[in-house]
Write a protein that holds these residues in place. Structure first.
Motif, PDB file in Angstrom:
ATOM      1  N   LEU A  33       1.089  -1.276  -0.281  1.00  0.00           N
ATOM      2  CA  LEU A  33      -0.042   0.205  -0.356  1.00  0.00           C
ATOM      3  C   LEU A  33       0.946   1.022  -0.012  1.00  0.00           C
ATOM      4  CD1 LEU A  33      -2.690  -1.177   2.131  1.00  0.00           C
ATOM      5  CD2 LEU A  33      -2.977  -0.390   0.066  1.00  0.00           C
ATOM      6  N   GLU A  34       2.322   1.020   0.769  1.00  0.00           N
ATOM      7  CA  GLU A  34       2.878   2.432   0.391  1.00  0.00           C
ATOM      8  C   GLU A  34       3.606   2.478  -0.492  1.00  0.00           C
ATOM      9  OE1 GLU A  34       3.115   0.257   2.991  1.00  0.00           O
ATOM     10  OE2 GLU A  34       2.176   0.847   4.829  1.00  0.00           O
ATOM     11  N   SER A  35       4.335   1.289  -1.222  1.00  0.00           N
ATOM     12  CA  SER A  35       5.239   2.144  -2.342  1.00  0.00           C
ATOM     13  C   SER A  35       4.476   1.328  -3.853  1.00  0.00           C
ATOM     14  CB  SER A  35       6.665   0.665  -1.808  1.00  0.00           C
ATOM     15  OG  SER A  35       6.888  -0.221  -1.881  1.00  0.00           O
ATOM     16  N   GLY A  36       3.955   0.384  -4.005  1.00  0.00           N
ATOM     17  CA  GLY A  36       3.552   0.100  -4.812  1.00  0.00           C
ATOM     18  C   GLY A  36       2.739   0.030  -5.516  1.00  0.00           C
ATOM     19  N   MET A  37       1.951  -0.798  -6.778  1.00  0.00           N
ATOM     20  CA  MET A  37       0.568  -0.174  -7.230  1.00  0.00           C
ATOM     21  C   MET A  37      -0.393   0.443  -6.360  1.00  0.00           C
ATOM     22  SD  MET A  37       1.247   0.471 -10.306  1.00  0.00           S
ATOM     23  CE  MET A  37       0.538   0.264 -11.186  1.00  0.00           C
ATOM     24  N   GLY A  38      -0.256  -1.025  -5.364  1.00  0.00           N
ATOM     25  CA  GLY A  38      -1.216  -0.747  -4.599  1.00  0.00           C
ATOM     26  C   GLY A  38      -1.872   0.378  -4.240  1.00  0.00           C
ATOM     27  N   GLY A  39      -0.932   1.104  -3.441  1.00  0.00           N
ATOM     28  CA  GLY A  39      -0.621   2.638  -3.218  1.00  0.00           C
ATOM     29  C   GLY A  39      -1.385   3.583  -4.422  1.00  0.00           C
ATOM     30  N   ALA A  40      -1.277   3.339  -5.452  1.00  0.00           N
ATOM     31  CA  ALA A  40      -1.559   4.174  -6.753  1.00  0.00           C
ATOM     32  C   ALA A  40      -2.583   3.791  -6.757  1.00  0.00           C
ATOM     33  CB  ALA A  40      -0.289   3.527  -7.581  1.00  0.00           C
ATOM     34  N   ILE A  41      -2.906   2.797  -6.819  1.00  0.00           N
ATOM     35  CA  ILE A  41      -4.875   2.293  -6.936  1.00  0.00           C
ATOM     36  C   ILE A  41      -5.460   2.681  -6.027  1.00  0.00           C
ATOM     37  CG2 ILE A  41      -6.629   0.130  -7.112  1.00  0.00           C
ATOM     38  CD1 ILE A  41      -4.183  -0.781  -8.817  1.00  0.00           C
ATOM     39  N   ALA A  42      -4.862   2.740  -4.486  1.00  0.00           N
ATOM     40  CA  ALA A  42      -5.880   3.354  -3.080  1.00  0.00           C
ATOM     41  C   ALA A  42      -5.901   4.926  -3.631  1.00  0.00           C
ATOM     42  CB  ALA A  42      -5.182   2.629  -1.985  1.00  0.00           C
ATOM     43  N   VAL A  43      -4.828   5.389  -4.363  1.00  0.00           N
ATOM     44  CA  VAL A  43      -4.831   6.797  -3.992  1.00  0.00           C
ATOM     45  C   VAL A  43      -6.176   7.404  -4.959  1.00  0.00           C
ATOM     46  CG1 VAL A  43      -3.886   9.010  -4.985  1.00  0.00           C
ATOM     47  CG2 VAL A  43      -2.580   7.213  -3.988  1.00  0.00           C
ATOM     48  N   LEU A  44      -5.745   7.036  -6.749  1.00  0.00           N
ATOM     49  CA  LEU A  44      -7.062   7.056  -7.872  1.00  0.00           C
ATOM     50  C   LEU A  44      -8.107   6.109  -7.839  1.00  0.00           C
ATOM     51  CD1 LEU A  44      -4.929   5.341 -11.132  1.00  0.00           C
ATOM     52  CD2 LEU A  44      -4.494   8.035 -10.269  1.00  0.00           C
ATOM     53  N   SER A  45      -8.606   5.003  -6.863  1.00  0.00           N
ATOM     54  CA  SER A  45      -9.849   5.063  -5.994  1.00  0.00           C
ATOM     55  C   SER A  45     -10.169   5.887  -5.342  1.00  0.00           C
ATOM     56  CB  SER A  45      -9.465   3.694  -5.527  1.00  0.00           C
ATOM     57  OG  SER A  45     -11.059   3.530  -5.054  1.00  0.00           O
ATOM     58  N   GLN A  46      -9.870   6.402  -4.764  1.00  0.00           N
ATOM     59  CA  GLN A  46      -9.804   8.034  -4.032  1.00  0.00           C
ATOM     60  C   GLN A  46     -10.242   8.962  -4.105  1.00  0.00           C
ATOM     61  OE1 GLN A  46      -7.025   8.802  -1.006  1.00  0.00           O
ATOM     62  NE2 GLN A  46      -8.547  10.250   0.051  1.00  0.00           N
ATOM     63  N   GLN A  47      -9.678   9.070  -5.612  1.00  0.00           N
ATOM     64  CA  GLN A  47      -9.473  10.470  -6.417  1.00  0.00           C
ATOM     65  C   GLN A  47     -10.866  10.384  -7.316  1.00  0.00           C
ATOM     66  OE1 GLN A  47      -5.783  11.377  -8.506  1.00  0.00           O
ATOM     67  NE2 GLN A  47      -4.796  12.051  -6.931  1.00  0.00           N
ATOM     68  N   VAL A  48     -11.246   9.099  -7.804  1.00  0.00           N
ATOM     69  CA  VAL A  48     -12.633   8.343  -8.559  1.00  0.00           C
ATOM     70  C   VAL A  48     -13.612   8.781  -8.050  1.00  0.00           C
ATOM     71  CG1 VAL A  48     -13.492   7.026  -9.712  1.00  0.00           C
ATOM     72  CG2 VAL A  48     -11.516   6.938 -10.138  1.00  0.00           C
ATOM     73  N   ASP A  49     -13.395   8.771  -6.573  1.00  0.00           N
ATOM     74  CA  ASP A  49     -14.230   9.358  -5.558  1.00  0.00           C
ATOM     75  C   ASP A  49     -15.184  10.632  -5.534  1.00  0.00           C
ATOM     76  OD1 ASP A  49     -15.117   6.000  -5.048  1.00  0.00           O
ATOM     77  OD2 ASP A  49     -14.086   5.898  -3.176  1.00  0.00           O
ATOM     78  N   GLU A  50     -13.425  11.276  -5.187  1.00  0.00           N
ATOM     79  CA  GLU A  50     -13.351  12.339  -5.161  1.00  0.00           C
ATOM     80  C   GLU A  50     -14.727  13.535  -6.444  1.00  0.00           C
ATOM     81  OE1 GLU A  50     -10.026  14.180  -4.264  1.00  0.00           O
ATOM     82  OE2 GLU A  50     -10.513  12.919  -2.002  1.00  0.00           O
ATOM     83  N   MET A  51     -13.715  12.825  -7.189  1.00  0.00           N
ATOM     84  CA  MET A  51     -14.407  13.058  -8.695  1.00  0.00           C
ATOM     85  C   MET A  51     -15.851  12.826  -9.178  1.00  0.00           C
ATOM     86  SD  MET A  51     -12.254  15.374 -10.340  1.00  0.00           S
ATOM     87  CE  MET A  51     -13.458  15.442 -12.072  1.00  0.00           C
ATOM     88  N   THR A  52     -15.811  11.773  -8.765  1.00  0.00           N
ATOM     89  CA  THR A  52     -17.866  11.870  -8.818  1.00  0.00           C
ATOM     90  C   THR A  52     -18.675  12.140  -7.545  1.00  0.00           C
ATOM     91  OG1 THR A  52     -17.417   9.002  -8.681  1.00  0.00           O
ATOM     92  CG2 THR A  52     -19.777   9.628  -8.535  1.00  0.00           C
ATOM     93  N   GLN A  53     -18.006  12.754  -6.201  1.00  0.00           N
ATOM     94  CA  GLN A  53     -19.373  13.632  -5.608  1.00  0.00           C
ATOM     95  C   GLN A  53     -18.784  14.864  -6.651  1.00  0.00           C
ATOM     96  OE1 GLN A  53     -16.831  13.402  -1.958  1.00  0.00           O
ATOM     97  NE2 GLN A  53     -17.745  11.484  -1.501  1.00  0.00           N
ATOM     98  N   ALA A  54     -17.887  15.728  -6.867  1.00  0.00           N
ATOM     99  CA  ALA A  54     -18.151  16.855  -7.233  1.00  0.00           C
ATOM    100  C   ALA A  54     -19.017  16.959  -8.683  1.00  0.00           C
ATOM    101  CB  ALA A  54     -16.236  17.198  -8.129  1.00  0.00           C
ATOM    102  N   LEU A  55     -18.839  15.344  -9.632  1.00  0.00           N
ATOM    103  CA  LEU A  55     -19.740  15.660 -10.815  1.00  0.00           C
ATOM    104  C   LEU A  55     -21.394  15.664 -10.242  1.00  0.00           C
ATOM    105  CD1 LEU A  55     -19.884  15.441 -14.367  1.00  0.00           C
ATOM    106  CD2 LEU A  55     -19.989  12.826 -13.354  1.00  0.00           C
ATOM    107  N   GLU A  56     -21.475  14.914  -8.885  1.00  0.00           N
ATOM    108  CA  GLU A  56     -22.984  15.399  -9.153  1.00  0.00           C
ATOM    109  C   GLU A  56     -23.311  16.535  -8.699  1.00  0.00           C
ATOM    110  OE1 GLU A  56     -26.288  13.757  -8.338  1.00  0.00           O
ATOM    111  OE2 GLU A  56     -24.900  12.804  -9.368  1.00  0.00           O
TER     112      GLU A  56
END
Length: 116
Positions: A33-56
Motif C-alpha cells: 500500500l505504501e510504495s507499490g501499485m496498491g498505493g497508486a490504485i488506492a489513491v486513484l480510487s479515492q480520486q475517482v470517488d472525489e470526482m464522482t462527488q464533484a460531478l454530482e
C-alpha cells in the motif's frame, strides 16, 4: 528409465516451486500500500470517488441553474408581450398639438442684476 522420469519430475516440481516463489514476491510488492501499485490504485480510487462527488454537485447546480433560466425566459417572454401591447397602445394615442403652450422658465432682469 523410471529414475530419469523421477529426476525430470523433481526438476519440474522445483522449477514450478521457484516460479511460484518469484510470483509471490512480485505480487507482495505489487500490493504494497505504501510504495507499490496498491498505493497508486488506492489513491486513484479515492480520486475517482472525489470526482464522482464533484460531478454530482455540478449536475445538481446545473439543474438548478437550468430551472432558474427557464423561469427567467418565461418572465422575459411575458414582459415582451406586455411591451408589445404598450407600444401598440402608444400608436393609438392622439397626436399632441404643437400650438399648445408649454411652460417656460424665464429669468427676470432683476434676478440677474442681484446676482452680480
Amino acid at each position: 528409465m523410471e529414475i530419469l522420469s523421477d529426476i525430470l519430475l523433481a526438476c519440474g516440481a522445483l522449477g514450478a516451486g521457484f516460479y511460484c516463489h518469484v510470483l509471490s514476491s512480485r505480487l507482495k510488492r505489487f500490493n504494497a500500500l505504501e510504495s507499490g501499485m496498491g498505493g497508486a490504485i488506492a489513491v486513484l480510487s479515492q480520486q475517482v470517488d472525489e470526482m464522482t462527488q464533484a460531478l454530482e454537485t455540478a449536475r445538481r447546480t446545473a439543474s438548478g441553474s437550468s430551472d432558474q433560466l427557464a423561469l427567467l425566459v418565461q418572465r422575459a417572454e411575458a414582459t415582451a408581450g406586455r411591451l408589445d401591447l404598450l407600444l401598440a397602445s402608444v400608436h393609438d394615442l392622439p397626436e399632441v398639438n404643437d400650438h399648445v403652450r408649454r411652460p417656460r422658465f424665464v429669468r427676470r432682469r432683476r434676478d440677474l442684476e442681484a446676482a452680480e
